[in-house]
Design a protein around this motif. Structure first.
Motif, PDB file in Angstrom:
ATOM      1  N   ALA A 138      -1.703  41.499  39.968  1.00 36.29           N
ATOM      2  CA  ALA A 138      -0.991  40.763  41.014  1.00 36.29           C
ATOM      3  C   ALA A 138      -0.018  39.758  40.412  1.00 36.29           C
ATOM      4  O   ALA A 138       1.119  39.597  40.898  1.00 36.29           O
ATOM      5  N   GLU A 139      -0.437  39.082  39.344  1.00 41.39           N
ATOM      6  CA  GLU A 139       0.441  38.110  38.688  1.00 41.39           C
ATOM      7  C   GLU A 139       1.678  38.790  38.105  1.00 41.39           C
ATOM      8  O   GLU A 139       2.804  38.314  38.271  1.00 41.39           O
ATOM      9  N   ALA A 140       1.458  39.921  37.430  1.00 38.70           N
ATOM     10  CA  ALA A 140       2.586  40.645  36.835  1.00 38.70           C
ATOM     11  C   ALA A 140       3.518  41.180  37.914  1.00 38.70           C
ATOM     12  O   ALA A 140       4.750  41.114  37.783  1.00 38.70           O
ATOM     13  N   GLN A 188       3.984  40.007  40.962  1.00 35.22           N
ATOM     14  CA  GLN A 188       4.708  38.905  41.600  1.00 35.22           C
ATOM     15  C   GLN A 188       5.897  38.461  40.749  1.00 35.22           C
ATOM     16  O   GLN A 188       7.002  38.228  41.262  1.00 35.22           O
ATOM     17  N   GLU A 189       5.684  38.359  39.432  1.00 34.99           N
ATOM     18  CA  GLU A 189       6.770  37.940  38.558  1.00 34.99           C
ATOM     19  C   GLU A 189       7.905  38.958  38.565  1.00 34.99           C
ATOM     20  O   GLU A 189       9.080  38.590  38.646  1.00 34.99           O
ATOM     21  N   GLU A 233      -6.251  40.397  39.476  1.00 33.92           N
ATOM     22  CA  GLU A 233      -5.456  39.180  39.337  1.00 33.92           C
ATOM     23  C   GLU A 233      -4.336  39.359  38.316  1.00 33.92           C
ATOM     24  O   GLU A 233      -3.210  38.898  38.527  1.00 33.92           O
ATOM     25  N   ALA A 234      -4.632  40.033  37.199  1.00 35.20           N
ATOM     26  CA  ALA A 234      -3.613  40.275  36.182  1.00 35.20           C
ATOM     27  C   ALA A 234      -2.494  41.144  36.727  1.00 35.20           C
ATOM     28  O   ALA A 234      -1.308  40.885  36.495  1.00 35.20           O
ATOM     29  N   TRP A 282     -10.727  40.318  37.751  1.00 32.41           N
ATOM     30  CA  TRP A 282      -9.788  39.849  36.730  1.00 32.41           C
ATOM     31  C   TRP A 282      -8.626  40.820  36.597  1.00 32.41           C
ATOM     32  O   TRP A 282      -7.465  40.409  36.461  1.00 32.41           O
ATOM     33  N   GLY A 339      -2.958  41.202  30.993  1.00 36.49           N
ATOM     34  CA  GLY A 339      -3.049  39.757  31.119  1.00 36.49           C
ATOM     35  C   GLY A 339      -2.724  38.982  29.873  1.00 36.49           C
ATOM     36  O   GLY A 339      -2.695  37.747  29.886  1.00 36.49           O
ATOM     37  N   ARG A 393       2.415  40.631  29.213  1.00 43.10           N
ATOM     38  CA  ARG A 393       3.430  40.017  30.087  1.00 43.10           C
ATOM     39  C   ARG A 393       4.833  40.297  29.566  1.00 43.10           C
ATOM     40  O   ARG A 393       5.767  40.538  30.345  1.00 43.10           O
TER      41      ARG A 393
END
Length: 288
Positions: A64-66, A68-69, A61-62, A58, A11, A16
């Protein structure tokens, strides 16, 4: 490297940046990408369950965000996520056993002080024989690749370098970029006691070292004829000169010995200098 690419995700901006670099690498090699987060959580009755649930949420979420990008950047790449429990270095090293590459973030501290590889990154590099790439966070301190760009590989002509050169040449071939092979050397200790040193001796030694470097690269030139290779042998500190040579490069590749000393495994002075002072992504390749 025919296996999947693993990226350690936490995260952070460095994490990233590592995910972006790893996603691009997986796409270039047409291999799956696995995003991994290690939850280092002590198991004890005194720890409230809600705290563990918050940490797990958390982490999810980290990841899932990575994911998705990277899916938006590389829709044709197979991307999976995995959340594991345990010490990050041990977990990442174990998960990378069947991987072709492990990518981690590395925090910069700016200026001449260089960068902090961090305990997780350092421990992971030493714990695994899988190639590891450490990536700095995107920002003003990251150099813009110059006209030379490409890949820089540090070569020790006195050590077996097959794994290091194989990685560097394959990477340059896949990226279609030039490769610079560099080697640092020093005058023999006996020259310190010579009252009148002839500069011609230095030139002769330099020419001999350059010839040995070219001979070491010859099989790899034949194996990868499309790679544009240049060489440079310089007199001076190998670590300092390699960092200078790699300024503006897309990637710098160094080796580390897998043999253990009485004090345990260590990186070696050249790899240590590159990981702490080179702004470019740095690949560390284990060799005997």
């Amino acid at each position: 490297m025919g296996h999947h690419v693993i990226v350690g995700v936490d995260g952070s901006p460095e994490g990233r940046a590592a995910a972006r670099w790893g996603g691009q690498e997986a796409a270039l090699r047409n291999v799956p990408l696995r995003l991994v987060h290690a939850v280092d959580w002590p198991v004890a009755p005194a720890i409230p369950r809600t705290g563990r649930e918050k940490a797990d949420r958390w982490a999810d979420e980290a990841l899932a965000e990575a994911a998705q990008e990277q899916r938006s950047r590389h829709p044709r790449t197979e991307i999976t996520t995995r959340c594991l429990s345990g010490r990050p270095a041990a977990v990442l090293a174990a998960d990378a056993l069947d991987a072709g590459l492990l990518v981690l973030g590395s925090r910069g501290i700016g200026g001449l002080a260089g960068f902090l590889i961090g305990s997780v990154g350092l421990s992971t590099v030493i714990a695994t024989e899988t190639p590891v790439v450490l990536v700095r966070a995107d920002g003003p301190d990251r150099p813009v690749p110059d006209a030379r760009g490409g890949i820089v590989v540090g070569v020790d002509i006195h050590e077996a370098a097959d794994h290091v050169l194989s990685f560097a040449f394959e990477e340059a071939s896949i990226r279609g970029c030039p490769l610079r092979a560099v080697h640092g050397w020093k005058l023999p200790a006996a020259y310190e006691y010579v009252p009148f040193f002839d500069p011609e001796n230095e030139r002769e030694i330099g020419a001999s070292v350059t010839g040995m470097l070219d001979d070491m690269l010859l099989p790899w030139r034949h194996k990868f004829p499309s790679v544009d290779v240049t060489t440079r042998a310089y007199m001076g500190s190998a670590g300092r000169e390699l960092v200078r040579e790699a300024a503006g490069a897309d990637l710098v590749v160094v080796g580390r010995r897998t043999r253990r000393s009485p004090l345990g495994a260590h990186l070696g002075s050249v790899a240590h200098a590159v990981l702490h002072h080179c702004p470019a992504p740095a690949a560390v390749i284990a060799h005997a």
